[in-house]
Design an enzyme around this catalytic site. Structure first.
Site, PDB file in Angstrom:
ATOM      1  N   HIS A 191     -10.148  -5.333 -27.225  1.00  0.00           N
ATOM      2  CA  HIS A 191     -10.176  -5.758 -25.818  1.00  0.00           C
ATOM      3  C   HIS A 191      -8.794  -5.513 -25.228  1.00  0.00           C
ATOM      4  CE1 HIS A 191     -14.196  -7.469 -25.279  1.00  0.00           C
ATOM      5  NE2 HIS A 191     -14.134  -7.737 -26.558  1.00  0.00           N
TER       6      HIS A 191
ATOM      7  N   HIS B  89     -14.507  -3.343 -32.473  1.00  0.00           N
ATOM      8  CA  HIS B  89     -15.472  -2.426 -31.821  1.00  0.00           C
ATOM      9  C   HIS B  89     -14.769  -1.268 -31.096  1.00  0.00           C
ATOM     10  CE1 HIS B  89     -14.938  -5.109 -28.365  1.00  0.00           C
ATOM     11  NE2 HIS B  89     -15.799  -6.016 -28.783  1.00  0.00           N
TER      12      HIS B  89
ATOM     13  N   ASN C  99     -15.133   0.493 -27.470  1.00  0.00           N
ATOM     14  CA  ASN C  99     -15.631  -0.461 -26.491  1.00  0.00           C
ATOM     15  C   ASN C  99     -14.532  -1.442 -26.128  1.00  0.00           C
ATOM     16  OD1 ASN C  99     -18.493  -0.105 -28.405  1.00  0.00           O
ATOM     17  ND2 ASN C  99     -18.466   0.400 -26.237  1.00  0.00           N
TER      18      ASN C  99
ATOM     19  N   ASP D 135     -25.033   1.280 -32.763  1.00  0.00           N
ATOM     20  CA  ASP D 135     -26.418   1.068 -32.293  1.00  0.00           C
ATOM     21  C   ASP D 135     -26.915   2.226 -31.441  1.00  0.00           C
ATOM     22  OD1 ASP D 135     -24.876   0.618 -30.046  1.00  0.00           O
ATOM     23  OD2 ASP D 135     -25.813  -1.284 -29.492  1.00  0.00           O
TER      24      ASP D 135
ATOM     25  N   ASP E 192     -21.852  -7.049 -33.528  1.00  0.00           N
ATOM     26  CA  ASP E 192     -21.583  -7.698 -32.237  1.00  0.00           C
ATOM     27  C   ASP E 192     -22.891  -8.266 -31.682  1.00  0.00           C
ATOM     28  OD1 ASP E 192     -20.126  -8.648 -30.094  1.00  0.00           O
ATOM     29  OD2 ASP E 192     -19.742  -6.698 -29.177  1.00  0.00           O
TER      30      ASP E 192
ATOM     31  N   ALA F  58     -23.133  -6.456 -22.963  1.00  0.00           N
ATOM     32  CA  ALA F  58     -22.709  -7.792 -23.401  1.00  0.00           C
ATOM     33  C   ALA F  58     -23.212  -8.023 -24.813  1.00  0.00           C
ATOM     34  CB  ALA F  58     -23.269  -8.842 -22.446  1.00  0.00           C
TER      35      ALA F  58
HETATM   36 ZN   LIG Z   1     -16.026  -7.870 -27.766  1.00  0.00          ZN
END
Ligand SMILES: [Zn+2]
Length: 385
Positions: free
Chosen positions: A202, A223, A226, A255, A281, A314
């Site tokens: 993030h 991740h 992302n 995925d 996730d 999300a």
């Molecule tokens: Zn996250």
């Protein structure tokens, strides 16, 4: 004593044909090939015939499943979720928080810390075991927050981190943090001292900022791609560092929605099968029909395999066994290699003594078909029903 036989076993580094695994209580006491050992008299014998044995899968990043979110205070919901994980071959997981108010996060890590202590003292058969908390937020970048609520993000300080640590009774094992935030490097160094796996994520970090995070002790990435400053060929940023650093591990959501399959292939090539980790996730919507579910305090809508809030991705509805099968297809690797990404590599990233089939280790086993479907799971020596 339990004697298990099958077509083959992946440790996962080695392949053993016609294996014999002897389990006493929760532990593997002997692992050999059937040709070099005998099934002890009186042992209960389970023959999985043409099945493959592998370590139980380990999910480092999971928010919930079957309608339950890990931020919720709901014991029955957690029990159902942990049984759901076992049906997908997952025997250990790291309950992952979603950014919330300081008070709610403290309550959540306190509750999860207690759940982990309880599982250590009295592990329950047929349920996946929480091994440590993954604190995802509040030390995240506003620019790369994904759906984490902006009003709840905080600038990293040792004082706040120590409050989380104490509330969790020292059970925080993974910290996702944006290294470019003011104060982040001190928090990273402190967390590493406490044995926490610090995962960069993030984050809008430049290459230099990502390198500083790793120099302070960061050793993993959350991740990848992302919620990260994207890779530019003249501005490699954090992704450039994650892909090219040969010392760090990194995880990815395979995925087919979060990252294009061809980029999953690129990622596995860059990190190698030694340093790639598969995570889900997954949200409360996993294992449920399309509809509306909670992710922390957010409502998410699930349609056609996508989990959205306000038009943004999300979390996922991915299960880890599906991720293993997807990685085989996306990255062109075999079942043994793909299983490694969700077992040994995950365990190594967080320094957990799991993810490997070896004498003396916990008898957490997944039994798979040649195409990677789960046929059965043993959690701590007990066959999950
Ligand atoms: Zn996250």
């Amino acid at each position: 004593m339990l004697a298990i036989t099958a077509r083959a076993l992946f440790t996962p580094l080695e392949k053993v044909e016609q294996p014999l695994v002897l389990v006493d209580g929760e532990r593997i006491v002997r692992l050999s090939s059937l040709s070099s050992a005998e099934i002890p008299a009186g042992a209960r014998h389970i023959d999985f015939k043409d099945g493959f044995l592998a370590p139980g899968l380990i999910d480092l990043h999971v928010h919930g499943g079957v309608g339950y979110d890990l931020m919720q205070d709901d014991e029955a919901g957690r029990a159902a979720f942990e049984k759901f994980l076992v049906r997908h071959g997952v025997t250990s997981y790291y309950p992952t928080t979603l950014t919330a108010s300081l008070a709610d996060t403290l309550r959540a890590v306190e509750r999860l810390g207690q759940a982990i202590e309880q599982a250590e003292a009295r592990p329950e058969n047929s349920r996946a075991c929480p091994l440590g908390i993954h604190l995802e937020g509040p030390f995240l970048s506003h620019l790369r927050r994904g759906v984490h609520p902006p009003e709840r993000l905080l600038t990293p300080t040792l004082e706040i981190f120590k409050r989380f640590w104490q509330a969790s009774r020292g059970k925080i094992k993974i910290l996702t943090i944006a290294p470019e935030l003011p104060g982040a490097l001190q928090v990273i160094a402190e967390a590493v001292k406490l044995g926490v796996c610090v995962s960069l994520g993030h984050s809008d970090a430049t290459l230099e900022q990502a390198r500083a995070g790793i120099a302070a002790g960061g050793c993993h990435a959350t991740h990848t791609f992302n919620a990260m400053r994207p890779l530019g060929h003249r501005d490699p940023g954090i992704v450039g560092e994650v892909l090219s650093n040969v010392l760090t591990t990194a995880d990815i959501i395979a995925d087919g929605v979060h990252v294009h399959p061809s980029v999953v292939r690129l990622f596995v090539r860059a990190k190698g099968v030694e340093r790639t980790v598969l995570v889900t996730d997954a949200t409360a919507a996993t294992g449920m029909p399309d509809g509306r579910y909670m992710l922390g305090s957010l409502e998410v809508e699930v349609r056609d395999g996508k989990c959205l809030h306000d038009g943004r991705l999300a979390g996922s509805v991915l299960t880890l066994d599906q991720a293993v099968r997807n990685a085989m297809e996306f990255a062109g690797i075999d079942l043994q290699q793909s299983l490694r990404l969700a077992t040994l590599n995950a365990a190594r990233a967080v320094k957990a003594s799991r993810g490997v089939l070896q004498e003396g280790f916990t008898a957490d086993l997944a039994v798979l078909t040649p195409s990677g479907d789960i046929r059965a799971t043993l959690a701590r020596g007990a066959l999950a029903e």
